[in-house]
Structure formats: structure tokens, C-alpha cells
Write a protein that holds these residues in place. Structure first.
Motif, PDB file in Angstrom:
ATOM      1  N   ARG A  40       0.830  -1.209   0.000  1.00 36.65           N
ATOM      2  CA  ARG A  40       0.000   0.000   0.000  1.00 36.65           C
ATOM      3  C   ARG A  40       0.863   1.257   0.000  1.00 36.65           C
ATOM      4  N   LEU A  41       0.391   2.259  -0.741  1.00 34.13           N
ATOM      5  CA  LEU A  41       1.132   3.506  -0.903  1.00 34.13           C
ATOM      6  C   LEU A  41       0.718   4.511   0.171  1.00 34.13           C
ATOM      7  N   PRO A  42       1.671   5.177   0.820  1.00 38.41           N
ATOM      8  CA  PRO A  42       1.322   6.087   1.914  1.00 38.41           C
ATOM      9  C   PRO A  42       0.517   7.303   1.481  1.00 38.41           C
ATOM     10  N   TYR A  43       0.709   7.739   0.235  1.00 35.66           N
ATOM     11  CA  TYR A  43      -0.025   8.911  -0.235  1.00 35.66           C
ATOM     12  C   TYR A  43      -1.177   8.529  -1.164  1.00 35.66           C
ATOM     13  N   GLY A  44      -1.439   7.211  -1.284  1.00 29.57           N
ATOM     14  CA  GLY A  44      -2.543   6.751  -2.106  1.00 29.57           C
ATOM     15  C   GLY A  44      -2.270   6.769  -3.590  1.00 29.57           C
ATOM     16  N   ARG A  45      -1.047   7.122  -3.988  1.00 31.89           N
ATOM     17  CA  ARG A  45      -0.699   7.214  -5.408  1.00 31.89           C
ATOM     18  C   ARG A  45       0.810   7.111  -5.545  1.00 31.89           C
ATOM     19  N   ARG A  46       1.280   6.810  -6.713  1.00 36.67           N
ATOM     20  CA  ARG A  46       2.711   6.861  -6.989  1.00 36.67           C
ATOM     21  C   ARG A  46       3.156   8.324  -7.047  1.00 36.67           C
ATOM     22  N   THR A  47       4.344   8.589  -6.526  1.00 28.35           N
ATOM     23  CA  THR A  47       4.841   9.969  -6.480  1.00 28.35           C
ATOM     24  C   THR A  47       5.815  10.276  -7.604  1.00 28.35           C
ATOM     25  N   GLY A  48       6.363   9.242  -8.244  1.00 25.06           N
ATOM     26  CA  GLY A  48       7.413   9.448  -9.235  1.00 25.06           C
ATOM     27  C   GLY A  48       8.801   9.434  -8.644  1.00 25.06           C
ATOM     28  N   VAL A  49       8.909   9.358  -7.306  1.00 21.18           N
ATOM     29  CA  VAL A  49      10.193   9.249  -6.624  1.00 21.18           C
ATOM     30  C   VAL A  49      10.419   7.772  -6.305  1.00 21.18           C
ATOM     31  N   ALA A  50      11.454   7.181  -6.903  1.00 21.88           N
ATOM     32  CA  ALA A  50      11.629   5.731  -6.833  1.00 21.88           C
ATOM     33  C   ALA A  50      11.647   5.217  -5.399  1.00 21.88           C
ATOM     34  N   ALA A  51      12.397   5.873  -4.528  1.00 23.76           N
ATOM     35  CA  ALA A  51      12.523   5.382  -3.152  1.00 23.76           C
ATOM     36  C   ALA A  51      11.204   5.449  -2.400  1.00 23.76           C
ATOM     37  N   VAL A  52      10.355   6.424  -2.727  1.00 24.32           N
ATOM     38  CA  VAL A  52       9.072   6.589  -2.050  1.00 24.32           C
ATOM     39  C   VAL A  52       8.048   5.577  -2.571  1.00 24.32           C
ATOM     40  N   ASP A  53       8.242   5.113  -3.799  1.00 28.62           N
ATOM     41  CA  ASP A  53       7.282   4.209  -4.430  1.00 28.62           C
ATOM     42  C   ASP A  53       7.716   2.748  -4.400  1.00 28.62           C
ATOM     43  N   ARG A  54       8.805   2.421  -3.698  1.00 26.17           N
ATOM     44  CA  ARG A  54       9.395   1.086  -3.797  1.00 26.17           C
ATOM     45  C   ARG A  54       9.311   0.325  -2.476  1.00 26.17           C
TER      46      ARG A  54
END
Length: 890
Positions: free
Chosen positions: A417-431
């Protein structure tokens, strides 16, 4: 009912897989009647004809499974299904089953108004008449026959694990005991309801349990099952559910960006055979902590750059058994493990407890998501259960034996699950990272199998480059530095000569800067210097400073407010590039039209059905059974049946498309006549298959769909905005480097922080390549001002496929005559669809900005797209313009 589906999708902002699930439910209610004791065999045949994957309901009543990947939103779909069945079909009674206490409590919270994840938020009918929630804890104290006490919609939520425990030894569950309120058991009351719908959350967990067998006797009109794993495992075999009506697998969820991107991690050139099992375990554990620390910094940096909340990540360690978990916790708490930094940040969760105790332990983990909770490492023996819906699990270290497939599937489930409910485009935040040095190749090979449900990113870490501890550095703008001179400055940022001599003046200057943000709607920053504007700002600052002056003796007599405000305004003008905030407002609603075409009917071979089973779909979407001698009025033209099905699609207007609709419907009728014997057979087919035929036509219409050009009014909401320098990360003992120095280790340039600028509006900057560093040298010599913008500075958006994303140019610069947006790209990427889309968006923005500039006597904007190999230090601004491959904005 199609319009009702569209309304619910819009109100609840459903994702495409949730929408598709609701559309299927809508279709199912057209195929089978929602009534008790319906013909299960006939219902199965009707559904199987359209959804061939459904080969068995696996129950005595119609029951269908929606298999949605973890993280896509099964609970939200459950709420949407309840809203749809009530609003479209008048269903009032629902029975929701949870597999354990954790999910039971979660569902109760999600069905309770004014909670963070309330599933009916946006459904106006439920805001007026709130559904009544009846639970396994309060049903014995309520009277279901009292009407208004339970409201128009009644949602019963029960925990199947509690019912399972009650039916052991052939006993009856408490729900079957006599109720003093109703003169029968609550179970018998529910079983007697004519419209009860059963919803089963995480149904794979209890599909064959004694509790479910007892619940089956409720004889609901419909069963809806939701799970991410639509199969049962026994004896090493995996048996797929036979009633899966819709499958949205994890691989698709990853491709669509609804969950994190899982990655398997090892060290570069790592040879596991050179280490003992104990050494290997220690290396994996330490590397996991290093990854955890890095992602913690990346999350903080992203939050500071964007203004989002800061997410605290944690790491999950999977142990072999309880003794192993205990030993791991002791190691992590020891002084030798990262100097004891995690002694108070680790918890152990094992499987020594069962039933309610186990649920209570898992419940503790729900607090791990809170930023105020200190836990950063969770050591667990068995994989954590469904219902643990945290969004901040970023690193997994599996230390138990398992084959690659089990390791993948069980490891990633709870961390997607994503913390912001969406992909951010920042690899480390989305991985999501899985540390698996000893199983790296095996896991990669298995993930790349044709039948694998996922695709993993493979990451090889270089300890020399990647294992240096990271830290967040907040970069000051020149404006900040000059107003706050002699105050603490960021890392590697030297003090600047003081503009304001005293703390009192600096305080007033800060208040003035804050007040000036209210004037960003002015055509440009220099309008702040106009006497009437300065006078208003000075009055505001004096009011804001009054409470502070009263609290600080000696402050009041020393400040010349007008002089400090004027100096602050001049500083802001000098240290800002006027970037207008441009908003496009459509004059009229976008319209859709379709061009004429020939339908591909080669695969269409519907056959007539027995008239006794003939179902006619009326415009109201009500179902009717026609038989010989039916009094139902017949349409004069067969095409009418199809046209009235087509106009129910939201993007089809009868007034605008009547000729095309009748042409397409005529093509279908002509095709049916080509292989059916009589017009009666053709009428039979268009009546019975009206909906699928309409969908067949509409699907091909999409390939010939166009949107009429929409005219926009351009509004400039702000004439300028303050420079945003944001935050960045720095690794190891790296310090700020002079950007004049040649970088020999270009592999690491993206990790370096540079300073030493003369004309940059930010004190430090990062560059993605050496070409960008060289471009900064050119700008610092020849431009009056420049900087690298962050997200939100420009508000330029581009469309690629179905996705709309923000475009952040690499540089913005200003000379005496021109302002520039500048992008540096590898020459081989210049013709890529993404670069072309960004270029078009930037040129449109410059065109609108130039209109604003012409009216307000400002400098024009130009967009420069420069190949990386065209940049050299001997260029000037004219040379950069000649090197650009972007056309000039209009």
C-alpha cells in the motif's frame, strides 16, 4: 442501471478495477433475479454464458468472487456494492463477514460515519439516512423489527472466527439462540429477510470453515466474495475458486501504479557461498537497516519538498521460529548493533498466541503507522495477516527458508500500500525492498517466469556508493539567507553579510515577507515597490508586530517599519524571478463525437433463445421475462432496441449521434439477418442480447472517438511566487562541493550537493548529470538569476496516455531581455513521447506567459530543449539558444 453505476463511481472516486467490478455486479443483477430460492442451476447458466470463468457458485445460492489485488481497495468496493444494491434495487439488508478480530474492527470503523476511511463518504442518500450498523457485539441488545431504530439500510458485521469457535462440537452459535426482542433467533430473523445480501471479506481465509457452512443456511439472495488470493492451498496443491467473476491481479495493479513497486535487493558482486549462515544473516540484517535509514531520509525529503505529511517507514524481519525471533531482537537491541540505536525501536510478534490473543498482538502493529510511535523494526515469525493495512512498510528482510515463489508472494503482501494513495514518481518513495542476498537470482528468475503474477525490479547495491548514511538537507534561498542572516543556516551554508542589523529588524522583515504573500496576484514582484502597496504592507506588519512588541521590552522604539518593509520588498524583487501562476478555464464543457465506420462483426454469432427465457432490457433497466403472447409492445424497427441501449452510455448523445447510431445498429441487424433464418430470430437476439450488443458497438466506437477542441480562457492567478529551493539528501560524510570543480566520479554526481554560485537564487543545488553542472556554469556567468525549480513552482502539466503528470523543468533563468525554461536531455531521448509531451506543455505555458508579459511590460519567455552533448562551458546564452532543438513559443 448503468447511470446509477456511473453516479456511484463518481461520488466515491472509484479506481478503474473497482468500477469494472461494479459494472459486473450491475450486469449480474440483470442476468439473475435478486430473490430467495432462485433457480441456482439456471442462474449459473445465465452468468456462465457471459462470464465463462464462473463454473460453479460453490454454494447453494448465487455467490461470486471479485479477486482484487492487495492495495487496490476491496473495502471501498464493498461499500460501493452496498450503495449500488440499495440505490438501484432497493436492497436494505446486508450481512458482512470478517475473518478475524482485526478485520472485524476495521470494517466496523470503515462503516462508521465520520471516520477517516468511511466507505460511504459522498453518497448523499446515506448522509441523510445513515445506514444502521449491527455487529456481533450488539445484535442481542437491538430490536430489528423497530423500523426507524435500524434505519432504511441495515449492515450486519460479524467475525467468522468467533462463530467458528462457537460451533465446535456441533454446538449452535449464539446468533441462533432465542432473542427476547423478536421471539426467534437473530439468525432465523436474518434468514427470513427477502433481500439479504452476504458479503465475505478475505473469503479465502474461511471458505470451508464450519462457521461459513452454518452461515450458508441464511439463504441470501446473493453472495459477494472479495479476496486478493482466490484459491485454497492443501497438500502442496493450489485450487482456484470456481466462482471468480473478475480477476485483477497484482501484476496489473503494479502496471497501473496502484501499489508500490517491489524490488529484490542484493550487494553488487555478492557471493553468498563465502559466508556462514550466521554471517549471511547479519549482513542481510545490517543492509536492511541501511536501506531503511536511506528511505527514511528520502521520505522526509519528499515531504519537505512537497508539503506532504512526513511518513515514518519501518522494516519487517521474518524469522524462522520464536527462538530465532527472540535472538534477533536481542541482537538488534545490543550495543554492538548500530551503537544500540534500535534498542527502543524494535518489537517482536510471534505465533505463540492463538485466536483472540493473536488478534490482539496484530492489533498492536496498527500503531506502527503513526509517526508518534517509535517502532522502526518489527520481527515476526509467521507472515502477518490480512487486515494489517499499514502503508509505511518499506523494507523486508526474510530470514527463513522458503521457495522463491512463496517468499515473493508472502513477503510483499503487507507492504504494497502507498502512503499517499498514489505513486509519487520518486523511486525510493514508491518502492518496497526485499533484502535477499542469498536468493537474489532465484527470486529474479522466478519472478520472470511467464506464469508469474508479478515482475520484480532487481537492484544491486554498491556498498561504496549506496550504504553511506543519508540525511535531509533543507536548502535556503538567498532571500531566506539575507533576511535571516546571523541566524542558524543549513548544512554547508555559509553566513551572509547581515541586511538587517538587529533581531528586532529581522523579525519585522520576516513578518513583512509573510504579508507580501497576500500580494502575489499583482502583475509582478516589482509592483510591491509601489508606494500605496508598501503603505498597506507596512500597516499590516505593524499590526502583526504589536503583540510581539508588547511581550518583548525594548523592542518597540527601535524599529522603522516603513524602512524595513521597503528593504524587504526590494530583496524579494531582487531574489525572485517572476513566474506567473497560469490557470486554463474551459469556456464550454468538452464534447465528444464519433466518426462513421464499419463494424467488425466477424466474431458475432449470437443464437436465439427459448422465448420462455427471453429477457427484455427496458430503458429503465428493469428485467422482464417475455413469453409467447406477451403484451409487451414491440419496436417498429429492430434497430431501436440497440439504439436505446447505446444512448445509456454517458459519452453518447442521441441528438448529436442519431444518424451514426442507427447506421451502426443497422449494420448489426444486417449481420444477424445474414445467418439467422427469420426476422423473429433476429428480434429474439436483439431483445435478449441488447446489453452485450450495445457494449459490443460502443467498444468499437471508442476507436473512432474524438474530442472537439475546447476553447479556454487563460487566467493569471498570480504574477509571481517566491522561489522554492526545497530539500534534498546527502550521503555519508559528503559536504557541499564547489560546482566549478570537475567531477571525476560522474556515477555519483546525482548524490552530490553543489554550491559556490554567484547568481543562483538558491544557496545549493543538485544536478542529475555533469551536463547540468556545466549548464549551471554557463548560467552563473551570463544570466542575472537562475535556479532549479521544485514541484509546484510552475504548475505545468502534460498528458501521456491516460496519465496527467506535473512537468518540472531542469532550470529557469533570467537575463536583461529574456526569461528561460531550460531542459537538458540525452540526445537519444529527444524524440521520445514523454519528451515531446513535456515540450508541448512547456511551449503552451510560455505562450500564455508571454501574453501576460506583453500586457505588463515584462520579459518574454523562451523554452530551450538542449541535447546533453551540445553543452560546453564556452557557451553564452545566445549559444544555448542556438543549441536548443525546441521550436519558439507563439
Amino acid at each position: 442501471m448503468h447511470r446509477q453505476v456511473n453516479a456511484i463511481v463518481g461520488r466515491l472516486s472509484l479506481r478503474p478495477p473497482q468500477r469494472r467490478s461494479l459494472e459486473i455486479l450491475d450486469r449480474v443483477t440483470e442476468l439473475i433475479p435478486l430473490r430467495k430460492d432462485t433457480d441456482a442451476v439456471g442462474s449459473l447458466a445465465a452468468i456462465r454464458a457471459e462470464f465463462p470463468a464462473v463454473t460453479d457458485f460453490e454454494r447453494d445460492f448465487p455467490s461470486l468472487c471479485f479477486a482484487l489485488a492487495t492495495g487496490v481497495g476491496k473495502t471501498r468496493l464493498m461499500g460501493a456494492s452496498i450503495a449500488y444494491l440499495h440505490l438501484a434495487h432497493g436492497v436494505q439488508n446486508f450481512f458482512v463477514l470478517a475473518p478475524n478480530l482485526t478485520i472485524y474492527d476495521k470494517l466496523i470503523a470503515d462503516f462508521t460515519p465520520n471516520t477517516p476511511k468511511y466507505v460511504f463518504k459522498g453518497i448523499a442518500e446515506f448522509a441523510v439516512n445513515t445506514p444502521t450498523l449491527i455487529t456481533g457485539d450488539n445484535y442481542q441488545k437491538r430490536d430489528p423489527l423497530s423500523g426507524t431504530l435500524f434505519g432504511s439500510v441495515r449492515i450486519n458485521v460479524f467475525n467468522i472466527s468467533k462463530i467458528n469457535s462457537e460451533v465446535r462440537g456441533q454446538r449452535k452459535p449464539l446468533i441462533r439462540k432465542l432473542s427476547e426482542y423478536i421471539g426467534q433467533s437473530y439468525f432465523d430473523y436474518l434468514a427470513g429477510l427477502p433481500d439479504l445480501v452476504l458479503l465475505m471479506d478475505e473469503s479465502h481465509r474461511y471458505r470451508a470453515s464450519a462457521g461459513v457452512r452454518a452461515i450458508n443456511e441464511l439463504r441470501p439472495v446473493l453472495g459477494l466474495e472479495l479476496t486478493a488470493t482466490p484459491y485454497l492451498e492443501a497438500g502442496g496443491r493450489r485450487t482456484r475458486f470456481a466462482n471468480v467473476v473478475y480477476d485483477y491481479p497484482l501484476a496489473q495493479a503494479m502496471a497501473d501504479g496502484f501499489v508500490k513497486e517491489p524490488a529484490v535487493v542484493t550487494q553488487k558482486n555478492f557471493d553468498a557461498s563465502q559466508f556462514t549462515p550466521a554471517q549471511l544473516e547479519e549482513i542481510k540484517l545490517q543492509d536492511g537497516v541501511r536501506l531503511h535509514e536511506n528511505v527514511k531520509v528520502e521520505l522526509e525529503t519528499y515531504a519537505r519538498q512537497t508539503g506532504e505529511r512526513i511518513v515514518k517507514p519501518f522494516m519487517l524481519v521474518i524469522a524462522r521460529d520464536i527462538a530465532h525471533a527472540t535472538a534477533l531482537v536481542a541482537t538488534i537491541k545490543s550495543e554492538q548493533f548500530f551503537a544500540g540505536r534500535y534498542a527502543d525501536k524494535v518489537i517482536q510478534v510471534d505465533s505463540s498466541r492463538s485466536g483472540a490473543e493473536d488478534d490482539a498482538v496484530v492489533e498492536r502493529l496498527l500503531q506502527v503507522e503513526s509517526a508518534d510511535e517509535p517502532t522502526e523494526i518489527v520481527v515476526h515469525v509467521n507472515m502477518l495477516k490480512e487486515g494489517w493495512d499499514v502503508t509505511n512498510l518499506y523494507t523486508i528482510v526474510p530470514l527463513r527458508a522458503a521457495n522463491a515463489r512463496v517468499l515473493i508472494e508472502q513477503s510483499i503482501g503487507r507492504g504494497l500500500r502507498l502512503p499517499y494513495g498514489r505513486r509519487t514518481g520518486v523511486a525510493a518513495v514508491d518502492r518496497l525492498s526485499i533484502v535477499a542476498h542469498d536468493r537474489f537470482q532465484e527470486i529474479v528468475d522466478d519472478a520472470n517466469r511467464a506464469d508469474s503474477s508479478i515482475r520484480l525490479t532487481a537492484i544491486e547495491l554498491d556498498p561504496r556508493l549506496d550504504f553511506q548514511p543519508a540525511r535531509t538537507v533543507v536548502v535556503q534561498s538567498n532571500l531566506d539567507a539575507q533576511i535571516l542572516a546571523q541566524a542558524p543556516v543549513g548544512e554547508g551554508q555559509t553566513a551572509v553579510p547581515p541586511i538587517f542589523a538587529t533581531d528586532v529588524e529581522r523579525e519585522v522583515a520576516s513578518l513583512a515577507r509573510h504579508a507580501m504573500r497576500r500580494y502575489e496576484a499583482l502583475p509582478s514582484a516589482r509592483h510591491l515597490l509601489e508606494p500605496d502597496v508598501l503603505e498597506k504592507i507596512t500597516g499590516t506588519v505593524a499590526e502583526l508586530a504589536a503583540p510581539t512588541q508588547a511581550a518583548l521590552p525594548g523592542m518597540a522604539p527601535a524599529v522603522d517599519f516603513a524602512a524595513v518593509v521597503a528593504r524587504t520588498a526590494q530583496l524579494l524583487v531582487d531574489e525572485t524571478i517572476d513566474i506567473p501562476r497560469i490557470v486554463l478555464v474551459p469556456r464550454v464543457q468538452a464534447t465528444t463525437f464519433f466518426t462513421p465506420f464499419r463494424l467488425d462483426t466477424s466474431g458475432l454469432h449470437f443464437q436465439p433463445v427459448a422465448e420462455a427465457l427471453l429477457i427484455q432490457e427496458l430503458h429503465s433497466r428493469r428485467q422482464e421475462t417475455l413469453s409467447v403472447g406477451s403484451a409487451e409492445a414491440q419496436e417498429a424497427r429492430l434497430e431501436n432496441y440497440l439504439v436505446r441501449g447505446l444512448v445509456d452510455f454517458d459519452d453518447v448523445s442521441y441528438d448529436d449521434h442519431a444518424d451514426l447510431l442507427y447506421d451502426l445498429a443497422g449494420q448489426i441487424v444486417a449481420h444477424l439477418r445474414s445467418y439467422l433464418a427469420t426476422d423473429a430470430d433476429v428480434r429474439n437476439v436483439v431483445l435478449y442480447y441488447q446489453r452485450p450488443l450495445a457494449e459490443f458497438i460502443h467498444a468499437q466506437m471508442w476507436a473512432h472517438r474524438q474530442e472537439a477542441p475546447v476553447e479556454y480562457d487563460v487566467e493569471v492567478r498570480k504574477g509571481f511566487t517566491e522561489v522554492r529551493c526545497g530539500a534534498t539528501t546527502l550521503r555519508g560524510d559528503d559536504s557541499v562541493r564547489d560546482f566549478h570543480e570537475t567531477v571525476t566520479d560522474r556515477q555519483r554526481i546525482g548524490q552530490m550537493l553543489f554550491g559556490g554560485f554567484q547568481h543562483c537564487l538558491c544557496r545549493q543545488q543538485k544536478f542529475a548529470s555533469d551536463s547540468e553542472r556545466k549548464l549551471a556554469l554557463v548560467l552563473d556567468r551570463h544570466a542575472n538569476k537562475w535556479f532549479r525549480p521544485t514541484r509546484g513552482q510552475f504548475q505545468i502539466f502534460y498528458r501521456l496516455g491516460i496519465e496527467t503528470s506535473e512537468y518540472v523543468p531542469d532550470f529557469v533563468a533570467e537575463s536583461d531581455e529574456v526569461r528561460y525554461l531550460i531542459e537538458v536531455k540525452a540526445r537519444g531521448e529527444l524524440e521520445s513521447p514523454e519528451v515531446r509531451a513535456k515540450t508541448d506543455a512547456a511551449l503552451r505555458w510560455c505562450s500564455h506567459a508571454n501574453e501576460h508579459a506583453r500586457v505588463n511590460d515584462g520579459r518574454p519567455w523562451r523554452y530551450l530543449l538542449i541535447p546533453h552533448d551540445a553543452i560546453a562551458e564556452n557557451l553564452d546564452l545566445a549559444g544555448l539558444e542556438r543549441a536548443s532543438v525546441a521550436p519558439a513559443p507563439s
